[in-house]
Design an enzyme around this catalytic site. Structure first.
Site, PDB file in Angstrom:
ATOM      1  N   ASP A   1     -18.881  10.007 -53.097  1.00 49.62           N
ATOM      2  CA  ASP A   1     -19.240  10.377 -54.683  1.00 49.62           C
ATOM      3  C   ASP A   1     -20.248   9.490 -55.044  1.00 49.62           C
ATOM      4  O   ASP A   1     -20.032   8.295 -55.158  1.00 49.62           O
ATOM      5  CB  ASP A   1     -18.192   9.970 -54.724  1.00 49.62           C
ATOM      6  CG  ASP A   1     -17.700   8.974 -56.387  1.00 49.62           C
ATOM      7  OD1 ASP A   1     -18.778   9.721 -57.010  1.00 49.62           O
ATOM      8  OD2 ASP A   1     -16.376   8.925 -57.132  1.00 49.62           O
TER       9      ASP A   1
ATOM     10  N   LYS B   1     -22.812   9.379 -64.912  1.00 49.03           N
ATOM     11  CA  LYS B   1     -23.626   8.352 -64.935  1.00 49.03           C
ATOM     12  C   LYS B   1     -25.028   7.932 -65.134  1.00 49.03           C
ATOM     13  O   LYS B   1     -25.505   8.913 -66.522  1.00 49.03           O
ATOM     14  CB  LYS B   1     -22.978   7.148 -63.809  1.00 49.03           C
ATOM     15  CG  LYS B   1     -21.944   6.455 -63.891  1.00 49.03           C
ATOM     16  CD  LYS B   1     -21.400   5.081 -62.877  1.00 49.03           C
ATOM     17  CE  LYS B   1     -19.770   4.914 -62.781  1.00 49.03           C
ATOM     18  NZ  LYS B   1     -19.879   3.991 -63.977  1.00 49.03           N
TER      19      LYS B   1
ATOM     20  N   PHE C   1     -13.762   3.853 -56.167  1.00 49.64           N
ATOM     21  CA  PHE C   1     -12.957   4.811 -57.508  1.00 49.64           C
ATOM     22  C   PHE C   1     -13.686   5.942 -57.798  1.00 49.64           C
ATOM     23  O   PHE C   1     -14.631   5.824 -57.287  1.00 49.64           O
ATOM     24  CB  PHE C   1     -13.510   3.838 -58.175  1.00 49.64           C
ATOM     25  CG  PHE C   1     -13.241   3.755 -59.857  1.00 49.64           C
ATOM     26  CD1 PHE C   1     -11.652   2.450 -60.185  1.00 49.64           C
ATOM     27  CD2 PHE C   1     -13.780   4.645 -60.695  1.00 49.64           C
ATOM     28  CE1 PHE C   1     -11.840   3.085 -61.587  1.00 49.64           C
ATOM     29  CE2 PHE C   1     -13.365   4.682 -62.121  1.00 49.64           C
ATOM     30  CZ  PHE C   1     -12.307   3.480 -62.464  1.00 49.64           C
TER      31      PHE C   1
HETATM   32  N1  PMP Z   1     -16.631   7.760 -59.299  1.00 52.93           N
HETATM   33  C1  PMP Z   1     -17.290   5.992 -59.567  1.00 52.93           C
HETATM   34  C2  PMP Z   1     -17.805   6.116 -57.716  1.00 52.93           C
HETATM   35  C3  PMP Z   1     -17.536   5.654 -60.608  1.00 52.93           C
HETATM   36  O1  PMP Z   1     -17.901   4.353 -60.172  1.00 52.93           O
HETATM   37  C4  PMP Z   1     -16.702   6.042 -61.486  1.00 52.93           C
HETATM   38  C5  PMP Z   1     -16.753   5.202 -62.635  1.00 52.93           C
HETATM   39  N2  PMP Z   1     -16.963   4.322 -62.347  1.00 52.93           N
HETATM   40  C6  PMP Z   1     -16.246   6.799 -61.095  1.00 52.93           C
HETATM   41  C7  PMP Z   1     -16.145   8.220 -60.616  1.00 52.93           C
HETATM   42  C8  PMP Z   1     -15.920   7.851 -62.624  1.00 52.93           C
HETATM   43  O2  PMP Z   1     -16.868   8.294 -63.509  1.00 52.93           O
HETATM   44  P1  PMP Z   1     -16.323   8.570 -65.735  1.00 52.93           P
HETATM   45  O3  PMP Z   1     -15.772   6.823 -65.731  1.00 52.93           O
HETATM   46  O4  PMP Z   1     -17.754   8.825 -65.753  1.00 52.93           O
HETATM   47  O5  PMP Z   1     -15.458   9.750 -64.903  1.00 52.93           O
END
Ligand code: PMP
Length: 387
Positions: free
Chosen positions: A221, A250, A136
């Protein structure tokens, strides 16, 4: 009353989110309260965001002070909190430069642009990025194309080209997918949204070796795994590798919206005019992040998260021993999942709400736990008791 607010949501809000019927009005540490005064232990923590718990005094004080000093300027001017945070992150990581945005998706967009620019400059125009199934990376159009989960993508085709998906935890699949067009490999150290999928200990090391051999960028990521979640400040430290590019969001904000991509000097291919963000790294969010990150590091909260994570896993394994419908318990640091024999997470969640513990239904047959990193042993015992 909660029911009245839920009626307002039903009438006015875009119906894009499947919500739990809980209206939260206050939080302190690991606990939150709803509009009817009911108290919950929060094992969702704003989607693995509130790493110091709700309304941590260090963060609250920084927000209050900065809010009455300077909030937003154009990024054509320097501001001090942004630079303090940049220095703190670089001094405590293997990366050399940082750019601040507002979210995880925006951080990843920046990293993907960097990889394309790097490919143009140093790899004969290569632009393909290998990512993993069950990953994700966000919901913007580029990060949606990067995300290896067809069910998020189906309604929004045609997707941005240039992404190749391979099985997670399979180095040979990355090797076979590599060709002259490949610029980078982008992975989560542990897949969060995909169900808390923990790779073999040597997976990232072997991917790193392949990237070195082929001249590919390794982008990690760490939007969910960074800032202490896995038991080290950054997830890569748990696996003994260094990424060329890392993204954060986050937990970096302790509740305020901030994201970042960081890069080694040699591959920071973006030059003036290539990238920007109106709100990115403004004085308010970076002041909050700086205060929180300083507290996190100075008090070695990541080590506490590691110890509490081991305790949580032990407690969850006891549930597995007691209840035959629990088929798996897995986790690293304070990112954990409980998997069931059937697709019962919806029912588990509504019972958990009633019992006063907030969980995330990460899959139809699995719930995810990602409490604040400051959670105590007693709160874990109480939370698992309620579960
Ligand atoms: N990368 C990862 C690994 C995530 O878990 C998430 C959100 N769950 C995102 C990117 C996207 O982040 P955002 O919702 O702040 O755009």
């Amino acid at each position: 009353k909660s029911s009245e607010w839920i009626a307002v949501e039903n009438k006015y809000y875009a119906q894009t989110v499947r919500r739990q019927p809980v209206v939260l009005v206050r939080g302190e540490g690991t606990r939150v309260w709803d509009a009817d005064g009911k108290e919950y232990l929060d094992f969702v923590a704003g989607w693995a965001v509130d790493n110091l718990g709700h309304c941590h005094p260090a963060v609250t004080q920084a927000i209050v002070e900065q809010a009455s000093t300077l909030v937003q300027t154009s990024n054509q001017f320097y501001t001090v909190p942004q630079l303090l945070l940049a220095q703190l992150l670089v001094d405590n990581s293997c990366l050399d430069r940082v750019f601040f945005g507002n979210s995880g998706a925006e951080a990843n967009e920046g990293a993907l642009k960097l990889a394309r620019r790097y490919g143009k400059l140093h790899r004969d125009g290569a632009y393909e990025i290998i990512t993993a199934f069950s990953s994700f990376h966000g919901r913007t159009l580029a990060t949606l194309a990067a995300t290896g989960q067809p069910h998020y993508q189906a309604g929004f085709t045609p997707l941005l080209p240039g992404f190749v998906h391979v099985d997670y935890n399979d180095v040979e699949a990355i090797m076979s997918a590599t060709n002259d067009l490949t610029a980078a490999v982008m992975l989560e150290p542990v897949q969060g949204e995909g169900g808390v999928n923990i790779p073999d200990d040597d997976y990232l090391k072997r991917v790193r070796a392949w990237c070195d051999q082929q001249g590919l960028l390794l982008i990690l990521d760490e939007v969910q795994t960074g800032m202490g979640r896995l038991g080290s400040l950054f997830g890569y430290q748990e696996y003994g590798v260094e990424p060329d590019v890392m993204t954060l969001a986050k937990g970096l904000g302790y509740g305020v919206p901030i994201g970042a991509f960081l890069s080694k000097e040699y591959c920071m291919a973006l030059v003036p005019g290539d990238h920007g963000s109106t709100f990115g790294g403004n004085a308010l969010t970076t002041a909050a992040s700086y205060a929180g990150t300083k507290f996190l590091i100075e008090n070695d909260i990541p080590a506490h998260a590691g110890a509490m994570g081991r305790h949580l896993l032990a407690q969850l394994n006891e549930l597995k021993n007691r209840f035959s419908f629990v088929s798996d318990v897995r986790g690293k640091g304070l990112l954990a999942a409980v998997e069931f024999e059937g697709d019962i997470s919806g029912r588990v969640l509504s019972h958990a709400n009633q019992a006063g513990v907030l969980l995330n239904g990460v899959k139809p047959n699995a719930v995810r736990l990602m409490p604040p990193l400051t959670i105590t042993r007693e709160e874990i015992d109480e939370g698992v008791g309620r579960i």
